[in-house]
Motif scaffolding. Structure first.
Motif, PDB file in Angstrom:
ATOM      1  N   MET A   1     -41.786 -28.772 -66.212  1.00 52.98           N
ATOM      2  CA  MET A   1     -41.555 -30.173 -66.498  1.00 52.98           C
ATOM      3  C   MET A   1     -42.775 -31.004 -66.108  1.00 52.98           C
ATOM      4  N   GLY A   2     -43.405 -30.678 -64.978  1.00 57.87           N
ATOM      5  CA  GLY A   2     -44.526 -31.476 -64.489  1.00 57.87           C
ATOM      6  C   GLY A   2     -45.669 -31.579 -65.478  1.00 57.87           C
ATOM      7  N   LYS A   3     -45.983 -30.479 -66.174  1.00 60.83           N
ATOM      8  CA  LYS A   3     -47.083 -30.495 -67.144  1.00 60.83           C
ATOM      9  C   LYS A   3     -46.818 -31.463 -68.289  1.00 60.83           C
ATOM     10  N   LEU A   4     -45.553 -31.620 -68.672  1.00 59.36           N
ATOM     11  CA  LEU A   4     -45.206 -32.552 -69.751  1.00 59.36           C
ATOM     12  C   LEU A   4     -45.520 -34.000 -69.360  1.00 59.36           C
ATOM     13  N   LEU A   5     -45.494 -34.286 -68.073  1.00 63.84           N
ATOM     14  CA  LEU A   5     -45.666 -35.665 -67.607  1.00 63.84           C
ATOM     15  C   LEU A   5     -47.109 -36.036 -67.308  1.00 63.84           C
ATOM     16  N   LEU A   6     -48.027 -35.084 -67.361  1.00 61.50           N
ATOM     17  CA  LEU A   6     -49.424 -35.361 -66.999  1.00 61.50           C
ATOM     18  C   LEU A   6     -50.053 -36.460 -67.843  1.00 61.50           C
ATOM     19  N   ASP A   7     -49.697 -36.550 -69.100  1.00 61.43           N
ATOM     20  CA  ASP A   7     -50.300 -37.550 -69.992  1.00 61.43           C
ATOM     21  C   ASP A   7     -49.449 -38.812 -70.139  1.00 61.43           C
ATOM     22  N   GLU A   8     -48.351 -38.902 -69.400  1.00 62.52           N
ATOM     23  CA  GLU A   8     -47.485 -40.085 -69.491  1.00 62.52           C
ATOM     24  C   GLU A   8     -48.009 -41.186 -68.570  1.00 62.52           C
ATOM     25  N   ASP A   9     -47.947 -42.416 -69.025  1.00 69.39           N
ATOM     26  CA  ASP A   9     -48.289 -43.577 -68.202  1.00 69.39           C
ATOM     27  C   ASP A   9     -47.019 -44.021 -67.489  1.00 69.39           C
ATOM     28  N   LEU A  10     -46.934 -43.725 -66.200  1.00 71.75           N
ATOM     29  CA  LEU A  10     -45.730 -44.022 -65.431  1.00 71.75           C
ATOM     30  C   LEU A  10     -45.874 -45.297 -64.602  1.00 71.75           C
ATOM     31  N   SER A  11     -46.887 -46.102 -64.890  1.00 71.18           N
ATOM     32  CA  SER A  11     -47.147 -47.279 -64.061  1.00 71.18           C
ATOM     33  C   SER A  11     -46.094 -48.370 -64.211  1.00 71.18           C
ATOM     34  N   ASN A  12     -45.421 -48.457 -65.348  1.00 71.05           N
ATOM     35  CA  ASN A  12     -44.460 -49.537 -65.558  1.00 71.05           C
ATOM     36  C   ASN A  12     -43.123 -49.081 -66.125  1.00 71.05           C
ATOM     37  N   ILE A  13     -42.800 -47.788 -65.931  1.00 72.65           N
ATOM     38  CA  ILE A  13     -41.530 -47.278 -66.447  1.00 72.65           C
ATOM     39  C   ILE A  13     -40.853 -46.405 -65.398  1.00 72.65           C
ATOM     40  N   SER A  14     -39.574 -46.207 -65.558  1.00 76.33           N
ATOM     41  CA  SER A  14     -38.798 -45.358 -64.669  1.00 76.33           C
ATOM     42  C   SER A  14     -39.028 -43.889 -65.023  1.00 76.33           C
ATOM     43  N   LEU A  15     -39.363 -43.094 -64.022  1.00 81.21           N
ATOM     44  CA  LEU A  15     -39.528 -41.662 -64.246  1.00 81.21           C
ATOM     45  C   LEU A  15     -38.241 -41.053 -64.778  1.00 81.21           C
ATOM     46  N   TYR A  16     -37.110 -41.380 -64.141  1.00 83.99           N
ATOM     47  CA  TYR A  16     -35.839 -40.808 -64.577  1.00 83.99           C
ATOM     48  C   TYR A  16     -35.464 -41.290 -65.977  1.00 83.99           C
ATOM     49  N   GLY A  17     -35.752 -42.539 -66.291  1.00 81.18           N
ATOM     50  CA  GLY A  17     -35.493 -43.053 -67.634  1.00 81.18           C
ATOM     51  C   GLY A  17     -36.310 -42.317 -68.681  1.00 81.18           C
ATOM     52  N   LEU A  18     -37.584 -42.086 -68.402  1.00 85.05           N
ATOM     53  CA  LEU A  18     -38.449 -41.349 -69.325  1.00 85.05           C
ATOM     54  C   LEU A  18     -37.940 -39.925 -69.517  1.00 85.05           C
ATOM     55  N   LEU A  19     -37.602 -39.260 -68.426  1.00 87.30           N
ATOM     56  CA  LEU A  19     -37.115 -37.879 -68.534  1.00 87.30           C
ATOM     57  C   LEU A  19     -35.865 -37.791 -69.398  1.00 87.30           C
ATOM     58  N   GLU A  20     -34.983 -38.770 -69.240  1.00 83.26           N
ATOM     59  CA  GLU A  20     -33.748 -38.747 -70.025  1.00 83.26           C
ATOM     60  C   GLU A  20     -34.007 -39.082 -71.490  1.00 83.26           C
ATOM     61  N   ARG A  21     -34.757 -40.153 -71.748  1.00 78.90           N
ATOM     62  CA  ARG A  21     -34.982 -40.594 -73.136  1.00 78.90           C
ATOM     63  C   ARG A  21     -35.836 -39.611 -73.934  1.00 78.90           C
ATOM     64  N   LYS A  22     -36.913 -39.139 -73.346  1.00 80.27           N
ATOM     65  CA  LYS A  22     -37.872 -38.342 -74.105  1.00 80.27           C
ATOM     66  C   LYS A  22     -37.616 -36.839 -74.040  1.00 80.27           C
ATOM     67  N   TYR A  23     -37.072 -36.373 -72.898  1.00 77.30           N
ATOM     68  CA  TYR A  23     -36.943 -34.930 -72.719  1.00 77.30           C
ATOM     69  C   TYR A  23     -35.499 -34.455 -72.554  1.00 77.30           C
ATOM     70  N   GLY A  24     -34.533 -35.386 -72.528  1.00 76.63           N
ATOM     71  CA  GLY A  24     -33.133 -35.003 -72.421  1.00 76.63           C
ATOM     72  C   GLY A  24     -32.729 -34.466 -71.059  1.00 76.63           C
ATOM     73  N   VAL A  25     -33.515 -34.745 -70.035  1.00 79.39           N
ATOM     74  CA  VAL A  25     -33.222 -34.285 -68.678  1.00 79.39           C
ATOM     75  C   VAL A  25     -32.654 -35.457 -67.892  1.00 79.39           C
ATOM     76  N   ARG A  26     -31.428 -35.298 -67.369  1.00 81.40           N
ATOM     77  CA  ARG A  26     -30.761 -36.396 -66.668  1.00 81.40           C
ATOM     78  C   ARG A  26     -30.662 -36.124 -65.173  1.00 81.40           C
ATOM     79  N   PHE A  27     -31.067 -37.110 -64.391  1.00 81.61           N
ATOM     80  CA  PHE A  27     -30.874 -37.069 -62.949  1.00 81.61           C
ATOM     81  C   PHE A  27     -29.379 -37.040 -62.666  1.00 81.61           C
ATOM     82  N   ALA A  28     -28.948 -36.183 -61.732  1.00 81.18           N
ATOM     83  CA  ALA A  28     -27.529 -36.105 -61.399  1.00 81.18           C
ATOM     84  C   ALA A  28     -27.270 -36.424 -59.932  1.00 81.18           C
ATOM     85  N   THR A  29     -28.067 -35.891 -59.050  1.00 84.27           N
ATOM     86  CA  THR A  29     -27.821 -36.076 -57.620  1.00 84.27           C
ATOM     87  C   THR A  29     -29.114 -35.883 -56.842  1.00 84.27           C
TER      88      THR A  29
END
Length: 99
Positions: free
Chosen positions: A1-29
């Motif tokens: 998963m980490g390699k997918l995020l290397l090129d993402e600009d995370l300065s103004n967005i939620s990491l968990y929101g990005l993971l859910e919207r773009k990659y279908g991975v949802r934070f649970a606990t």
């Protein structure tokens, strides 16, 4: 998963929101611990506090819905400038991980 995020600009967005919207991975606990410590020379410089000053160390581990580790971090906080809020529930969520 980490390699997918290397090129993402995370300065103004939620990491968990990005993971859910773009990659279908949802934070649970997640699990967090807080412990007291003192500032080393390098940590004191980074946090602009004297060496030996009280620090709070926050360790966190988050999991997705399948129970896979999603995020891990350790953060250091000045003891004189930090406040943590903790919510306590009588019954844990039905899908929570055992601790």
């Amino acid at each position: 998963m980490g390699k997918l995020l290397l090129d993402e600009d995370l300065s103004n967005i939620s990491l968990y929101g990005l993971l859910e919207r773009k990659y279908g991975v949802r934070f649970a606990t997640g699990r967090r611990s807080i412990e007291a410590g003192i500032a080393s020379e390098s940590m004191a410089e980074a946090l602009q506090t004297p060496p030996g000053a009280p620090l709070l160390m926050l360790r966190s581990l988050a999991f997705d819905e399948a129970g896979n580790p999603l995020e891990r971090f350790t953060g250091f906080h000045r003891g004189d400038l930090s406040r943590f809020h903790v919510n306590v529930y009588r019954n844990p969520p039905l899908n929570s991980r055992s601790q």
